[in-house]
Design a protein around this motif. Structure first.
Motif, short mmCIF file in Angstrom:
data_model
loop_
_atom_site.label_atom_id
_atom_site.label_comp_id
_atom_site.label_asym_id
_atom_site.label_seq_id
_atom_site.Cartn_x
_atom_site.Cartn_y
_atom_site.Cartn_z
N ALA A 12 0.29 -1.33 -0.14
CA ALA A 12 0.18 0.47 0.12
C ALA A 12 0.37 1.04 0.52
O ALA A 12 0.46 1.84 0.17
CB ALA A 12 -1.22 0.15 1.23
N TYR A 13 1.97 0.97 -0.33
CA TYR A 13 2.88 1.92 -0.03
C TYR A 13 2.67 3.34 -1.03
O TYR A 13 2.65 2.57 -2.59
CB TYR A 13 4.20 1.52 -0.58
CG TYR A 13 5.43 2.88 -0.21
CD1 TYR A 13 5.64 3.85 0.93
CD2 TYR A 13 6.20 3.54 -1.64
CE1 TYR A 13 6.54 4.75 0.92
CE2 TYR A 13 7.02 4.55 -1.90
CZ TYR A 13 6.90 4.88 -0.21
OH TYR A 13 8.20 6.49 -0.14
N PRO A 14 2.35 4.30 -0.56
CA PRO A 14 1.81 5.50 -1.93
C PRO A 14 3.21 6.15 -2.61
O PRO A 14 3.72 7.50 -2.19
CB PRO A 14 0.94 6.30 -1.24
CG PRO A 14 1.77 6.36 0.38
CD PRO A 14 2.68 5.11 0.39
N ALA A 15 3.40 6.15 -3.35
CA ALA A 15 5.13 5.90 -4.61
C ALA A 15 4.54 7.56 -5.55
O ALA A 15 3.16 7.01 -5.87
CB ALA A 15 5.81 4.96 -4.50
N GLN A 16 5.05 8.41 -5.93
CA GLN A 16 4.98 9.42 -6.10
C GLN A 16 5.10 8.66 -8.22
O GLN A 16 6.48 8.15 -7.95
CB GLN A 16 5.46 9.90 -6.52
CG GLN A 16 5.73 10.87 -5.27
CD GLN A 16 6.17 12.16 -4.63
OE1 GLN A 16 6.87 12.66 -5.54
NE2 GLN A 16 5.07 13.37 -3.80
N GLY A 17 4.08 8.59 -8.53
CA GLY A 17 4.51 7.71 -9.92
C GLY A 17 4.04 6.38 -10.49
O GLY A 17 4.47 5.94 -11.48
N ARG A 58 12.30 -6.23 -1.22
CA ARG A 58 11.98 -5.10 -2.46
C ARG A 58 11.30 -4.22 -2.19
O ARG A 58 10.47 -3.50 -1.14
CB ARG A 58 11.14 -5.92 -3.23
CG ARG A 58 10.51 -4.88 -4.69
CD ARG A 58 10.90 -4.93 -5.35
NE ARG A 58 10.38 -4.93 -6.83
CZ ARG A 58 10.75 -4.34 -7.66
NH1 ARG A 58 11.92 -3.90 -7.90
NH2 ARG A 58 9.22 -3.69 -8.79
N ASN A 59 11.82 -3.12 -3.03
CA ASN A 59 11.55 -1.15 -2.76
C ASN A 59 11.37 -0.93 -1.62
O ASN A 59 10.16 -0.79 -0.56
CB ASN A 59 10.23 -1.41 -3.24
CG ASN A 59 9.68 -1.91 -5.01
OD1 ASN A 59 10.20 -1.01 -5.15
ND2 ASN A 59 8.65 -2.47 -4.88
#
Length: 133
Positions: A12-17, A58-59
């Motif tokens: 659910a991480y809100p990464a930009q783009g 990851r990420n």
């Protein structure tokens, strides 16, 4: 028995783009072809990692929101003999974000041939890592 991998990510991480969750769902669906795999949230990594042959973080951007859990993970991994995704020459844990090497890598934005090459390279790397164990 197939090797087992704990895949640590915050879907659910809100990464930009970027859509980390979608990328990780795709990537883990492909890794499941070769490994027994479970996904877990960064908060659960330290408690669960001892049950797996290897851990993939990851990420790691999502981990930054869970600094305390991440520090526990870093402390527990070497103490428990858990083999962890990079180490320095002296054995310390080393994190390398794919974005550090290629800031434009986004699995949902590259073409199918690049995605396939990435999955094959990651699968091969994990197999070699586990075989070296």
């Amino acid at each position: 028995m197939r090797p087992s991998i704990l895949f640590v990510t915050d879907l659910a991480y809100p990464a930009q783009g970027r859509r980390y969750g979608d990328e990780d769902v795709y990537l883990t669906s492909r890794l499941r072809e070769d490994f027994d795999l479970a996904l877990c949230h960064p908060r659960e990594a330290a408690a669960l990692m001892g049950r797996f042959d290897a851990v993939v973080v990851r990420n790691s951007g999502p981990v930054l929101a869970y600094r305390e859990a991440y520090e526990a993970f870093r402390a527990v991994a070497p103490a428990g003999g858990v083999r962890v995704s990079c180490r320095t020459a002296d054995g310390a844990l080393l994190l390398v974000e794919l974005e550090d090497l290629n800031p434009y890598l986004s699995l949902d934005l590259v073409g199918a041939p690049v995605r396939e090459q990435f999955v094959a390279a990651l699968t091969g790397s994990l197999r070699r890592f586990l075989a070296a164990g």
